[in-house]
Write a protein that holds these residues in place. Structure first.
Motif, PDB file in Angstrom:
ATOM      1  N   ASP A   1      65.997  45.290  26.693  1.00 16.43           N
ATOM      2  CA  ASP A   1      67.015  44.326  26.250  1.00 16.43           C
ATOM      3  C   ASP A   1      67.913  45.042  25.246  1.00 16.43           C
TER       4      ASP A   1
ATOM      5  N   SER B   1      75.118  42.707  27.447  1.00 19.26           N
ATOM      6  CA  SER B   1      75.786  41.421  27.370  1.00 19.26           C
ATOM      7  C   SER B   1      77.090  41.536  26.597  1.00 19.26           C
TER       8      SER B   1
ATOM      9  N   TYR C   1      72.027  43.975  21.799  1.00 13.74           N
ATOM     10  CA  TYR C   1      72.586  44.276  20.463  1.00 13.74           C
ATOM     11  C   TYR C   1      72.980  45.749  20.331  1.00 13.74           C
TER      12      TYR C   1
ATOM     13  N   ALA D   1      65.010  42.489  17.954  1.00 13.05           N
ATOM     14  CA  ALA D   1      65.513  41.209  17.445  1.00 13.05           C
ATOM     15  C   ALA D   1      64.297  40.374  17.018  1.00 13.05           C
TER      16      ALA D   1
ATOM     17  N   ARG E   1      79.460  33.829  29.266  1.00  9.82           N
ATOM     18  CA  ARG E   1      78.266  34.035  30.098  1.00  9.82           C
ATOM     19  C   ARG E   1      78.464  35.230  31.023  1.00  9.82           C
TER      20      ARG E   1
ATOM     21  N   SER F   1      72.827  37.767  29.759  1.00  5.51           N
ATOM     22  CA  SER F   1      71.607  38.549  30.012  1.00  5.51           C
ATOM     23  C   SER F   1      70.361  37.678  30.038  1.00  5.51           C
ATOM     24  N   ARG F   2      70.442  36.467  29.468  1.00  6.41           N
ATOM     25  CA  ARG F   2      69.254  35.619  29.385  1.00  6.41           C
ATOM     26  C   ARG F   2      68.653  35.312  30.753  1.00  6.41           C
TER      27      ARG F   2
ATOM     28  N   GLY G   1      72.174  32.974  17.240  1.00 10.52           N
ATOM     29  CA  GLY G   1      72.867  34.271  17.251  1.00 10.52           C
ATOM     30  C   GLY G   1      74.145  34.202  18.069  1.00 10.52           C
TER      31      GLY G   1
ATOM     32  N   LEU H   1      66.999  38.427  32.162  1.00 13.52           N
ATOM     33  CA  LEU H   1      65.743  38.789  31.500  1.00 13.52           C
ATOM     34  C   LEU H   1      64.605  37.892  31.988  1.00 13.52           C
TER      35      LEU H   1
ATOM     36  N   TYR I   1      62.327  37.448  22.089  1.00 13.31           N
ATOM     37  CA  TYR I   1      63.319  36.496  22.605  1.00 13.31           C
ATOM     38  C   TYR I   1      62.612  35.606  23.630  1.00 13.31           C
TER      39      TYR I   1
ATOM     40  N   SER J   1      78.102  38.891  25.034  1.00 11.71           N
ATOM     41  CA  SER J   1      77.988  37.810  24.049  1.00 11.71           C
ATOM     42  C   SER J   1      78.099  38.337  22.630  1.00 11.71           C
ATOM     43  N   LYS J   2      77.357  39.397  22.340  1.00  9.80           N
ATOM     44  CA  LYS J   2      77.335  39.925  20.965  1.00  9.80           C
ATOM     45  C   LYS J   2      78.410  41.013  20.820  1.00  9.80           C
TER      46      LYS J   2
END
Ligand SMILES: Cc1ncc(COP(=O)(O)O)c(C=O)c1O
Length: 394
Positions: A207, A241, A210, A179, A252, A99-100, A36, A103, A129, A243-244
């Motif tokens: 989370d 995040s 998205y 997701a 990051r 965010s990884r 993703g 989380l 995830y 990222s998306k």
């Protein structure tokens, strides 16, 4: 059936796929729709902002973020979710190195928050995830899956979890949009979750990475439900995040916001052990959260790809357009067999649904019939991949 699974369950779906496809040549020039990782262009403001702030690479960044970063994020949340009780940037926001990490690491502090629980539980959706499961594992918690196959939507229903399990729960992970399915939790869903979390005093890790990739209607958020309950932001953290939202998976940068007591404790840990977000990157994040036009443009691009999927896959493969996210979650019979066939015959790389989920206590795996297709490439590449998919799977 809801029930526990044994520990050591987190695994990388990408590593698993590499193993499965090792030695099998691609049937055509490869198109990667596994990860993703948005391939839309990096926004134009990124390079000048980094250049203007280049000297900050010469300093260790503040772990809790710059005042400007936290202030911008708090104002963005107030605006986005029309919060009556505004977010306090001093106590309710921290930057994340994507965010990884947040989380996963949050589970450790959720464990420390409830040391009296002998056999802690972390509740997970299924599929999920993988960072959630990694967090649960290192926190020494038993994973209980919230998937019993009874719901048409993929929003977990806590009503079917026993009070005994809820009393042992330290944290619940829940994504909205989900997701990979792309369902959106309503305000009522979030309210029910939060009321249960407060009754049993566990943390809700929402989370929302998205949250800005939606079709027409902005998904409501967990903070919004807390705000409407009117008793502050206890027991809830949202993870966001760039990222998306902003096509910046390599930057990051994300943030966590919510429960000030949890964040204060977590900050003690993060201050000495967690990855920081470099100063120039925090400056880019400020610019990104102050601009919505690139995000609207992203949404339009994803919407065009869903329209293409409906048209190209046609009646043979039902490509549901979800409320949010950028995945197709295709029911294909046997997801792993379909992924191998697509690679072997068409060079299209996708993820079998079973690699994103765990078997239920009865042995069935809810992901088995599915294939996850990340529509992250540009429109023309996506159309080419979809055309090949229609040929191979149709
Ligand atoms: C559901 C979900 N949550 C969180 C993340 C983490 O994203 P990042 O660490 O880039 O913010 C991802 C990334 O793919 C994701 O798919």
């Amino acid at each position: 059936m809801l029930g526990p699974t044994s520990a050591r369950k987190a695994s990388s779906p990408f590593a698993r796929l590499n193993d499965r496809l090792a030695g099998i040549p691609a049937g055509q020039a490869p198109i990667n729709l596994t990860i993703g990782e948005p391939q839309h262009p990096v926004p134009a403001f990124v390079a000048p902002v980094i250049a203007e702030n280049i000297a900050l690479f010469g300093r260790y960044p503040p772990v809790r973020g710059t005042d400007a970063f936290r202030g911008t994020v708090a104002r963005w949340l107030d605006r986005r979710y029309q919060l009556a009780t505004t977010i306090d940037p001093e106590r309710m926001v921290l930057p994340l190195n994507g965010s990884r990490e947040g989380l996963a690491l949050a589970a450790l502090s959720a464990r420390q928050r409830r040391p009296e629980i002998e056999k802690p539980v972390v509740l997970l959706p299924n599929p999920f995830y993988q960072a959630y499961a990694a967090g649960a594992e290192v926190a020494g918690a038993e994973i209980v899956l919230l998937d019993d196959g009874a719901d048409a939507r993929s929003i977990p229903d806590l009503g079917r979890i026993s009070d005994d399990v809820l009393a042992r729960t330290i944290a619940l992970y829940i994504a909205s949009p989900t997701a990979p399915q792309g369902d959106v939790a309503t305000l009522e869903d979030w309210t029910r979750v939060l009321e249960t979390a407060r009754r049993f005093d566990f943390m809700v890790f929402a989370d929302e990475c998205y949250s800005e990739i939606y079709r027409d209607v902005p998904p409501p958020g967990a903070l919004q439900a807390a705000d409407q309950l009117g008793s502050g932001y206890a027991n809830v953290l949202v993870f966001h995040s760039l990222s998306k939202r902003s096509n910046l998976p390599g930057l990051r940068c994300g943030f966590v916001a919510g429960d000030p007591d949890f964040l204060a404790e977590w900050m003690r840990f993060r201050n000495i052990a967690a990855p920081q977000v470099p100063g120039p990157i925090q400056a880019v994040a400020i610019a990104a959260y102050e601009d919505e036009s690139h995000v609207a443009d992203n949404r339009a691009q994803y919407n065009a790809k869903y329209a293409a999927a409906t048209a190209i896959l046609g009646p043979n493969i039902r490509a549901r357009t979800p409320e949010g996210g950028f995945f197709l979650w295709l029911e294909v019979g046997d997801g792993e067999a379909a992924a191998v066939k697509l690679w072997q015959e068409a060079g299209v790389r996708t993820i079998p649904g079973a690699y994103l989920s765990l078997p239920r206590p009865d042995g069935s795996n809810p992901g088995t019939p599915y294939l996850r297709v990340a529509m992250v490439q540009d429109l023309a590449t996506t159309q080419e991949a979809l055309t090949r998919m229609a040929r191979v799977l149709g």
